[in-house]
Design a protein around this motif. Sequence first.
Motif, PDB file in Angstrom:
ATOM      1  N   ASP A 224      -9.687  -2.190  17.145  1.00  0.00           N
ATOM      2  CA  ASP A 224     -10.215  -2.464  15.922  1.00  0.00           C
ATOM      3  C   ASP A 224     -10.606  -1.823  14.747  1.00  0.00           C
ATOM      4  OD1 ASP A 224      -8.411  -5.458  16.540  1.00  0.00           O
ATOM      5  OD2 ASP A 224     -10.037  -6.363  16.130  1.00  0.00           O
ATOM      6  N   GLU A 225     -11.112  -0.993  15.219  1.00  0.00           N
ATOM      7  CA  GLU A 225     -12.049   0.027  15.150  1.00  0.00           C
ATOM      8  C   GLU A 225     -10.587   1.692  14.856  1.00  0.00           C
ATOM      9  OE1 GLU A 225     -14.663   1.646  16.860  1.00  0.00           O
ATOM     10  OE2 GLU A 225     -15.797  -0.772  17.281  1.00  0.00           O
ATOM     11  N   CYS A 226      -8.894   1.212  15.533  1.00  0.00           N
ATOM     12  CA  CYS A 226      -8.613   3.023  15.135  1.00  0.00           C
ATOM     13  C   CYS A 226      -8.294   2.271  13.731  1.00  0.00           C
ATOM     14  CB  CYS A 226      -7.518   2.186  16.138  1.00  0.00           C
ATOM     15  SG  CYS A 226      -7.537   2.594  17.242  1.00  0.00           S
ATOM     16  N   SER A 227      -8.340   3.334  13.775  1.00  0.00           N
ATOM     17  CA  SER A 227      -7.805   3.700  11.721  1.00  0.00           C
ATOM     18  C   SER A 227      -6.893   4.225  11.207  1.00  0.00           C
ATOM     19  CB  SER A 227      -8.911   4.503  10.971  1.00  0.00           C
ATOM     20  OG  SER A 227      -9.177   5.404  11.391  1.00  0.00           O
ATOM     21  N   VAL A 228      -6.154   3.879  10.001  1.00  0.00           N
ATOM     22  CA  VAL A 228      -4.752   4.920   9.982  1.00  0.00           C
ATOM     23  C   VAL A 228      -5.470   5.597   8.448  1.00  0.00           C
ATOM     24  CG1 VAL A 228      -2.685   4.797   9.172  1.00  0.00           C
ATOM     25  CG2 VAL A 228      -3.145   3.409  11.560  1.00  0.00           C
ATOM     26  N   ALA A 229      -4.867   6.768   8.508  1.00  0.00           N
ATOM     27  CA  ALA A 229      -4.559   7.436   6.577  1.00  0.00           C
ATOM     28  C   ALA A 229      -3.602   8.089   6.634  1.00  0.00           C
ATOM     29  CB  ALA A 229      -6.309   8.749   7.860  1.00  0.00           C
ATOM     30  N   PRO A 230      -2.979   7.678   5.836  1.00  0.00           N
ATOM     31  CA  PRO A 230      -1.667   7.697   5.013  1.00  0.00           C
ATOM     32  C   PRO A 230      -2.109   9.367   4.209  1.00  0.00           C
ATOM     33  CG  PRO A 230      -1.795   6.138   5.477  1.00  0.00           C
ATOM     34  CD  PRO A 230      -3.352   6.054   5.484  1.00  0.00           C
ATOM     35  N   HIS A 231      -1.217  10.414   4.572  1.00  0.00           N
ATOM     36  CA  HIS A 231      -1.542  11.513   3.218  1.00  0.00           C
ATOM     37  C   HIS A 231       0.007  11.757   3.047  1.00  0.00           C
ATOM     38  CE1 HIS A 231      -1.482  12.615   7.487  1.00  0.00           C
ATOM     39  NE2 HIS A 231      -0.799  13.917   7.138  1.00  0.00           N
ATOM     40  N   ALA A 232       0.440  12.608   1.983  1.00  0.00           N
ATOM     41  CA  ALA A 232       1.142  13.690   1.899  1.00  0.00           C
ATOM     42  C   ALA A 232       1.780  14.702   2.952  1.00  0.00           C
ATOM     43  CB  ALA A 232       1.188  14.296   0.460  1.00  0.00           C
TER      44      ALA A 232
ATOM     45  N   ALA B 184       6.327  11.870   1.764  1.00  0.00           N
ATOM     46  CA  ALA B 184       5.739  10.972   1.609  1.00  0.00           C
ATOM     47  C   ALA B 184       5.057  10.707   2.413  1.00  0.00           C
ATOM     48  CB  ALA B 184       6.732  10.279   2.068  1.00  0.00           C
ATOM     49  N   SER B 185       3.557  10.089   1.817  1.00  0.00           N
ATOM     50  CA  SER B 185       2.896   9.804   1.921  1.00  0.00           C
ATOM     51  C   SER B 185       2.656   8.714   3.786  1.00  0.00           C
ATOM     52  CB  SER B 185       1.722   8.781   1.013  1.00  0.00           C
ATOM     53  OG  SER B 185       0.070   8.956   1.347  1.00  0.00           O
ATOM     54  N   PHE B 186       2.207   9.231   4.100  1.00  0.00           N
ATOM     55  CA  PHE B 186       1.932   8.434   5.975  1.00  0.00           C
ATOM     56  C   PHE B 186       1.502   9.186   6.639  1.00  0.00           C
ATOM     57  CE2 PHE B 186       5.430  11.998   6.566  1.00  0.00           C
ATOM     58  CZ  PHE B 186       5.558  11.851   8.053  1.00  0.00           C
ATOM     59  N   ASP B 187       0.815   8.684   7.585  1.00  0.00           N
ATOM     60  CA  ASP B 187       0.123   8.728   8.763  1.00  0.00           C
ATOM     61  C   ASP B 187       0.929   9.714   9.774  1.00  0.00           C
ATOM     62  OD1 ASP B 187      -1.971   9.527  11.160  1.00  0.00           O
ATOM     63  OD2 ASP B 187      -3.341   8.635  10.431  1.00  0.00           O
TER      64      ASP B 187
ATOM     65  N   ALA C  65       9.402   0.274  14.620  1.00  0.00           N
ATOM     66  CA  ALA C  65       8.740   0.299  14.208  1.00  0.00           C
ATOM     67  C   ALA C  65       9.076   0.474  12.413  1.00  0.00           C
ATOM     68  CB  ALA C  65       7.962   1.259  14.536  1.00  0.00           C
ATOM     69  N   PHE C  66       7.657  -0.403  11.582  1.00  0.00           N
ATOM     70  CA  PHE C  66       8.095   0.352  10.097  1.00  0.00           C
ATOM     71  C   PHE C  66       6.660   0.307   9.634  1.00  0.00           C
ATOM     72  CE2 PHE C  66       8.866  -4.040  10.681  1.00  0.00           C
ATOM     73  CZ  PHE C  66       8.505  -4.573   9.679  1.00  0.00           C
ATOM     74  N   VAL C  67       7.002   1.415   8.342  1.00  0.00           N
ATOM     75  CA  VAL C  67       5.391   1.732   7.726  1.00  0.00           C
ATOM     76  C   VAL C  67       5.367   1.922   6.313  1.00  0.00           C
ATOM     77  CG1 VAL C  67       4.148   2.362   9.931  1.00  0.00           C
ATOM     78  CG2 VAL C  67       5.349   3.964   7.992  1.00  0.00           C
ATOM     79  N   GLU C  68       4.918   1.896   5.802  1.00  0.00           N
ATOM     80  CA  GLU C  68       4.960   2.278   4.176  1.00  0.00           C
ATOM     81  C   GLU C  68       4.733   3.536   4.428  1.00  0.00           C
ATOM     82  OE1 GLU C  68       2.019  -0.193   2.112  1.00  0.00           O
ATOM     83  OE2 GLU C  68       2.855  -1.638   2.233  1.00  0.00           O
ATOM     84  N   ALA C  69       5.555   3.914   3.225  1.00  0.00           N
ATOM     85  CA  ALA C  69       5.828   5.901   3.039  1.00  0.00           C
ATOM     86  C   ALA C  69       5.803   5.864   1.642  1.00  0.00           C
ATOM     87  CB  ALA C  69       6.479   6.182   4.034  1.00  0.00           C
ATOM     88  N   PRO C  70       5.441   5.694   0.814  1.00  0.00           N
ATOM     89  CA  PRO C  70       5.902   6.159  -0.492  1.00  0.00           C
ATOM     90  C   PRO C  70       6.439   7.892  -0.563  1.00  0.00           C
ATOM     91  CG  PRO C  70       3.254   5.188  -0.741  1.00  0.00           C
ATOM     92  CD  PRO C  70       3.847   5.044   1.056  1.00  0.00           C
ATOM     93  N   LEU C  71       6.942   7.554  -1.897  1.00  0.00           N
ATOM     94  CA  LEU C  71       7.203   9.340  -2.278  1.00  0.00           C
ATOM     95  C   LEU C  71       5.457   9.921  -2.657  1.00  0.00           C
ATOM     96  CD1 LEU C  71      10.467   8.932  -3.851  1.00  0.00           C
ATOM     97  CD2 LEU C  71      10.286   9.709  -1.276  1.00  0.00           C
ATOM     98  N   ALA C  72       5.809  10.983  -2.556  1.00  0.00           N
ATOM     99  CA  ALA C  72       4.524  12.148  -2.601  1.00  0.00           C
ATOM    100  C   ALA C  72       4.469  13.637  -2.873  1.00  0.00           C
ATOM    101  CB  ALA C  72       3.464  12.036  -1.437  1.00  0.00           C
ATOM    102  N   ASP C  73       3.966  13.813  -3.948  1.00  0.00           N
ATOM    103  CA  ASP C  73       4.130  15.245  -4.335  1.00  0.00           C
ATOM    104  C   ASP C  73       3.499  15.859  -2.984  1.00  0.00           C
ATOM    105  OD1 ASP C  73       4.549  14.177  -6.749  1.00  0.00           O
ATOM    106  OD2 ASP C  73       2.324  14.293  -7.450  1.00  0.00           O
TER     107      ASP C  73
END
Length: 244
Positions: free
Chosen positions: A84-92, A128-131, A235-243
């Motif tokens: 449960d300590e595994c983290s996800v860090a979305p970025h452009a 897009a913003s995703f890890d 498998a699907f993840v949130e990935a909004p558009l990013a600059d």
Amino acid sequence: DALERNNKAMWRMAENRRKVNAAFAHDLRTPLTVLKGRAEMLSTFAPEGLVDAEQLAEASSAMTRQTERLQRYVESMKDLVDMDECSVAPHAGNVGVWFVRAAAEASDLAHAAGKDFEAKAKGLPRFASFDDIALSRVVENILSNALRYAGSKVSLACEWDEGVLTVRVSDDGPGFADDALAHGCEPFWREASEKRREDSVHFGLGLNICAELCEKHGGGVKLSNAESGGAVVEAFVEAPLADE
């Protein structure tokens, strides 16, 4: 009562440690397989002058990426007690560049398993913003599962739609049994045939890791069977558009 609580706490700690150790061993196999395949290719063909400069540079780049991933993974897991300590860090990030690399690594794994491989993408935005690290881990775990059951080929597809990035892995194997469709993403769940195999290296964690990472990324995992036969994992993840 105190003894019972302590025993339950110790059991949970032992199960968490077992899960972490199994996940560690499970996820190390993919980069090691790629490294082994590239090293064998170079040792076989380079001495005979059958590897040109471009192929050598590509192999070196692939091996460097896998080595860096091993280093990052070891660092992230060394103090981990609970999954449960595994983290996800979305970025452009550049989605197309990520997919090309993911497909290349998937091709290496398929080649090592003696399977045909194809990849295709549709509607990918530039940024897009995703890890990317977490999503690569998801793809590898799903692909490893598919290669274990595929008859002769596996395929990888990726598409983006309204802020959701979806990767789909299909194979031409027997498909998921009803129990697998219902329980395949649960930790340590394995089909009866795998449990009977004393030499099995399948921990029943691959799809569970995928589900946990996707859920932390605002998505999930869906298991199904294709109409033509074979298993399909989305498998699907949130990935909004990013600059950029």
